[in-house]
Design a protein around this motif. Structure first.
Motif, PDB file in Angstrom:
ATOM      1  N   ALA A 127       0.837  -1.205   0.000  1.00  0.00           N
ATOM      2  CA  ALA A 127       0.000   0.000   0.000  1.00  0.00           C
ATOM      3  C   ALA A 127       0.868   1.250   0.000  1.00  0.00           C
ATOM      4  O   ALA A 127       0.541   2.253  -0.641  1.00  0.00           O
ATOM      5  CB  ALA A 127      -0.933  -0.008   1.207  1.00  0.00           C
ATOM      6  N   ARG A 128       1.996   1.196   0.676  1.00  0.00           N
ATOM      7  CA  ARG A 128       2.910   2.335   0.763  1.00  0.00           C
ATOM      8  C   ARG A 128       3.709   2.516  -0.531  1.00  0.00           C
ATOM      9  O   ARG A 128       3.843   3.624  -1.040  1.00  0.00           O
ATOM     10  CB  ARG A 128       3.857   2.124   1.939  1.00  0.00           C
ATOM     11  N   ASP A 129       4.271   1.407  -1.055  1.00  0.00           N
ATOM     12  CA  ASP A 129       5.227   1.479  -2.166  1.00  0.00           C
ATOM     13  C   ASP A 129       4.622   1.186  -3.528  1.00  0.00           C
ATOM     14  O   ASP A 129       5.276   1.398  -4.549  1.00  0.00           O
ATOM     15  CB  ASP A 129       6.386   0.502  -1.924  1.00  0.00           C
ATOM     16  N   GLY A 130       3.414   0.647  -3.559  1.00  0.00           N
ATOM     17  CA  GLY A 130       2.760   0.349  -4.831  1.00  0.00           C
ATOM     18  C   GLY A 130       2.876  -1.114  -5.208  1.00  0.00           C
ATOM     19  O   GLY A 130       3.834  -1.798  -4.845  1.00  0.00           O
ATOM     20  N   VAL A 131       1.895  -1.584  -5.966  1.00  0.00           N
ATOM     21  CA  VAL A 131       1.827  -2.990  -6.347  1.00  0.00           C
ATOM     22  C   VAL A 131       3.012  -3.385  -7.230  1.00  0.00           C
ATOM     23  O   VAL A 131       3.428  -4.549  -7.247  1.00  0.00           O
ATOM     24  CB  VAL A 131       0.468  -3.317  -7.006  1.00  0.00           C
ATOM     25  N   ALA A 132       3.600  -2.445  -7.952  1.00  0.00           N
ATOM     26  CA  ALA A 132       4.762  -2.743  -8.801  1.00  0.00           C
ATOM     27  C   ALA A 132       5.953  -3.225  -7.974  1.00  0.00           C
ATOM     28  O   ALA A 132       6.829  -3.913  -8.489  1.00  0.00           O
ATOM     29  CB  ALA A 132       5.145  -1.524  -9.624  1.00  0.00           C
ATOM     30  N   ALA A 133       5.986  -2.866  -6.693  1.00  0.00           N
ATOM     31  CA  ALA A 133       7.101  -3.252  -5.814  1.00  0.00           C
ATOM     32  C   ALA A 133       6.844  -4.573  -5.086  1.00  0.00           C
ATOM     33  O   ALA A 133       7.696  -5.006  -4.309  1.00  0.00           O
ATOM     34  CB  ALA A 133       7.354  -2.138  -4.794  1.00  0.00           C
ATOM     35  N   GLU A 134       5.717  -5.237  -5.356  1.00  0.00           N
ATOM     36  CA  GLU A 134       5.346  -6.425  -4.580  1.00  0.00           C
ATOM     37  C   GLU A 134       6.413  -7.517  -4.610  1.00  0.00           C
ATOM     38  O   GLU A 134       6.758  -8.090  -3.571  1.00  0.00           O
ATOM     39  CB  GLU A 134       4.009  -6.982  -5.057  1.00  0.00           C
ATOM     40  N   ALA A 135       6.947  -7.838  -5.775  1.00  0.00           N
ATOM     41  CA  ALA A 135       7.951  -8.906  -5.864  1.00  0.00           C
ATOM     42  C   ALA A 135       9.201  -8.536  -5.079  1.00  0.00           C
ATOM     43  O   ALA A 135       9.754  -9.365  -4.342  1.00  0.00           O
ATOM     44  CB  ALA A 135       8.302  -9.190  -7.323  1.00  0.00           C
ATOM     45  N   GLU A 136       9.651  -7.296  -5.219  1.00  0.00           N
ATOM     46  CA  GLU A 136      10.842  -6.847  -4.476  1.00  0.00           C
ATOM     47  C   GLU A 136      10.583  -6.847  -2.977  1.00  0.00           C
ATOM     48  O   GLU A 136      11.446  -7.232  -2.191  1.00  0.00           O
ATOM     49  CB  GLU A 136      11.294  -5.456  -4.935  1.00  0.00           C
ATOM     50  N   LEU A 137       9.390  -6.426  -2.578  1.00  0.00           N
ATOM     51  CA  LEU A 137       9.047  -6.424  -1.153  1.00  0.00           C
ATOM     52  C   LEU A 137       9.018  -7.836  -0.587  1.00  0.00           C
ATOM     53  O   LEU A 137       9.479  -8.067   0.540  1.00  0.00           O
ATOM     54  CB  LEU A 137       7.706  -5.725  -0.931  1.00  0.00           C
ATOM     55  N   GLY A 138       8.522  -8.778  -1.344  1.00  0.00           N
ATOM     56  CA  GLY A 138       8.535 -10.175  -0.909  1.00  0.00           C
ATOM     57  C   GLY A 138       9.960 -10.677  -0.746  1.00  0.00           C
ATOM     58  O   GLY A 138      10.289 -11.355   0.246  1.00  0.00           O
ATOM     59  N   ARG A 139      10.807 -10.355  -1.699  1.00  0.00           N
ATOM     60  CA  ARG A 139      12.224 -10.737  -1.616  1.00  0.00           C
ATOM     61  C   ARG A 139      12.879 -10.074  -0.418  1.00  0.00           C
ATOM     62  O   ARG A 139      13.658 -10.684   0.311  1.00  0.00           O
ATOM     63  CB  ARG A 139      12.927 -10.343  -2.918  1.00  0.00           C
ATOM     64  N   TRP A 140      12.552  -8.800  -0.203  1.00  0.00           N
ATOM     65  CA  TRP A 140      13.092  -8.053   0.934  1.00  0.00           C
ATOM     66  C   TRP A 140      12.688  -8.720   2.247  1.00  0.00           C
ATOM     67  O   TRP A 140      13.501  -8.884   3.159  1.00  0.00           O
ATOM     68  CB  TRP A 140      12.588  -6.611   0.888  1.00  0.00           C
ATOM     69  N   GLN A 141      11.417  -9.098   2.380  1.00  0.00           N
ATOM     70  CA  GLN A 141      10.954  -9.753   3.608  1.00  0.00           C
ATOM     71  C   GLN A 141      11.706 -11.053   3.865  1.00  0.00           C
ATOM     72  O   GLN A 141      12.053 -11.345   5.007  1.00  0.00           O
ATOM     73  CB  GLN A 141       9.449 -10.027   3.549  1.00  0.00           C
ATOM     74  N   ARG A 142      11.970 -11.815   2.817  1.00  0.00           N
ATOM     75  CA  ARG A 142      12.740 -13.048   3.002  1.00  0.00           C
ATOM     76  C   ARG A 142      14.154 -12.741   3.483  1.00  0.00           C
ATOM     77  O   ARG A 142      14.671 -13.400   4.382  1.00  0.00           O
ATOM     78  CB  ARG A 142      12.757 -13.871   1.705  1.00  0.00           C
ATOM     79  N   PHE A 143      14.775 -11.710   2.906  1.00  0.00           N
ATOM     80  CA  PHE A 143      16.119 -11.314   3.337  1.00  0.00           C
ATOM     81  C   PHE A 143      16.110 -10.889   4.802  1.00  0.00           C
ATOM     82  O   PHE A 143      16.936 -11.325   5.598  1.00  0.00           O
ATOM     83  CB  PHE A 143      16.669 -10.167   2.477  1.00  0.00           C
ATOM     84  N   GLU A 144      15.174 -10.002   5.161  1.00  0.00           N
ATOM     85  CA  GLU A 144      15.211  -9.450   6.511  1.00  0.00           C
ATOM     86  C   GLU A 144      14.918 -10.510   7.568  1.00  0.00           C
ATOM     87  O   GLU A 144      15.460 -10.424   8.676  1.00  0.00           O
ATOM     88  CB  GLU A 144      14.292  -8.228   6.653  1.00  0.00           C
ATOM     89  N   ARG A 145      14.120 -11.510   7.266  1.00  0.00           N
ATOM     90  CA  ARG A 145      13.904 -12.598   8.223  1.00  0.00           C
ATOM     91  C   ARG A 145      15.236 -13.253   8.580  1.00  0.00           C
ATOM     92  O   ARG A 145      15.533 -13.496   9.743  1.00  0.00           O
ATOM     93  CB  ARG A 145      12.930 -13.639   7.661  1.00  0.00           C
ATOM     94  N   GLY A 146      16.038 -13.536   7.575  1.00  0.00           N
ATOM     95  CA  GLY A 146      17.358 -14.121   7.814  1.00  0.00           C
ATOM     96  C   GLY A 146      18.281 -13.168   8.537  1.00  0.00           C
ATOM     97  O   GLY A 146      19.005 -13.555   9.465  1.00  0.00           O
ATOM     98  N   TRP A 147      18.253 -11.892   8.139  1.00  0.00           N
ATOM     99  CA  TRP A 147      19.096 -10.869   8.764  1.00  0.00           C
ATOM    100  C   TRP A 147      18.794 -10.775  10.258  1.00  0.00           C
ATOM    101  O   TRP A 147      19.698 -10.830  11.093  1.00  0.00           O
ATOM    102  CB  TRP A 147      18.883  -9.508   8.101  1.00  0.00           C
TER     103      TRP A 147
END
Length: 162
Positions: A127-147
């Motif tokens: 909602a903040r970054d736009g639907v175009a960022a959904e794939a990147e946001l999903g990838r980001w969430q996976r990264f940050e869980r590990g971080w």
């Protein structure tokens, strides 16, 4: 220095803005720096030396700091405007990895914001970054869980908010 850390979409920026406004309303000289000004999809956390050298070390020595905010206007991140950071009573450092192990000795307090479920956080981030960022946001969430698992950020926090 107060770090407000937690996963994307958790509400860190909203909390940080409220903390800064409250401190300033009480006459406390307060500066806010967000890790969003440094991070990119391809470089979520390795940019830290730019923050440490440009802001944290100068402020610790009683001198103003500065950094270049990432400019996303073209869709491709590149160094943008120069942001100056004055010496303040309180520096609020907000964003993913702001409470990282290497910074903890500098912190007065670390606040962890969980922000509910991963699905809810992802929906807020989209909602903040736009639907175009959904794939990147999903990838980001996976990264940050590990971080966060490796860094132990939540366990190190003096305050934990859900």
């Amino acid at each position: 220095m107060l770090a407000i850390d937690g996963p994307s979409g958790a509400g860190k920026s909203t909390l940080a803005a409220r903390v800064v406004a409250g401190l300033r309303a009480r006459g406390c000289r307060t500066e806010l720096v967000s890790t969003d000004a440094f991070a990119t999809w391809d470089d979520p956390v390795a940019w830290w030396p730019r923050l440490a050298d440009g802001v944290l070390r100068p402020l610790a020595a009683g001198r103003p700091g500065a950094y270049r905010r990432m400019d996303w206007t073209t869709g491709v991140p590149r160094p943008g405007e120069l942001v100056r950071v004055t010496v303040a009573d309180v520096l609020v450092l907000e964003g993913v990895s702001s409470g990282r192990t290497s910074a903890r000795s500098l912190l007065s307090h670390l606040c962890w914001v969980e922000g509910g479920s991963a699905a809810g956080r992802l929906a807020r981030a989209i909602a903040r970054d736009g639907v175009a960022a959904e794939a990147e946001l999903g990838r980001w969430q996976r990264f940050e869980r590990g971080w966060f698992a490796v860094d132990g950020t939540a366990a190190a926090a003096g305050t934990r908010l859900s």
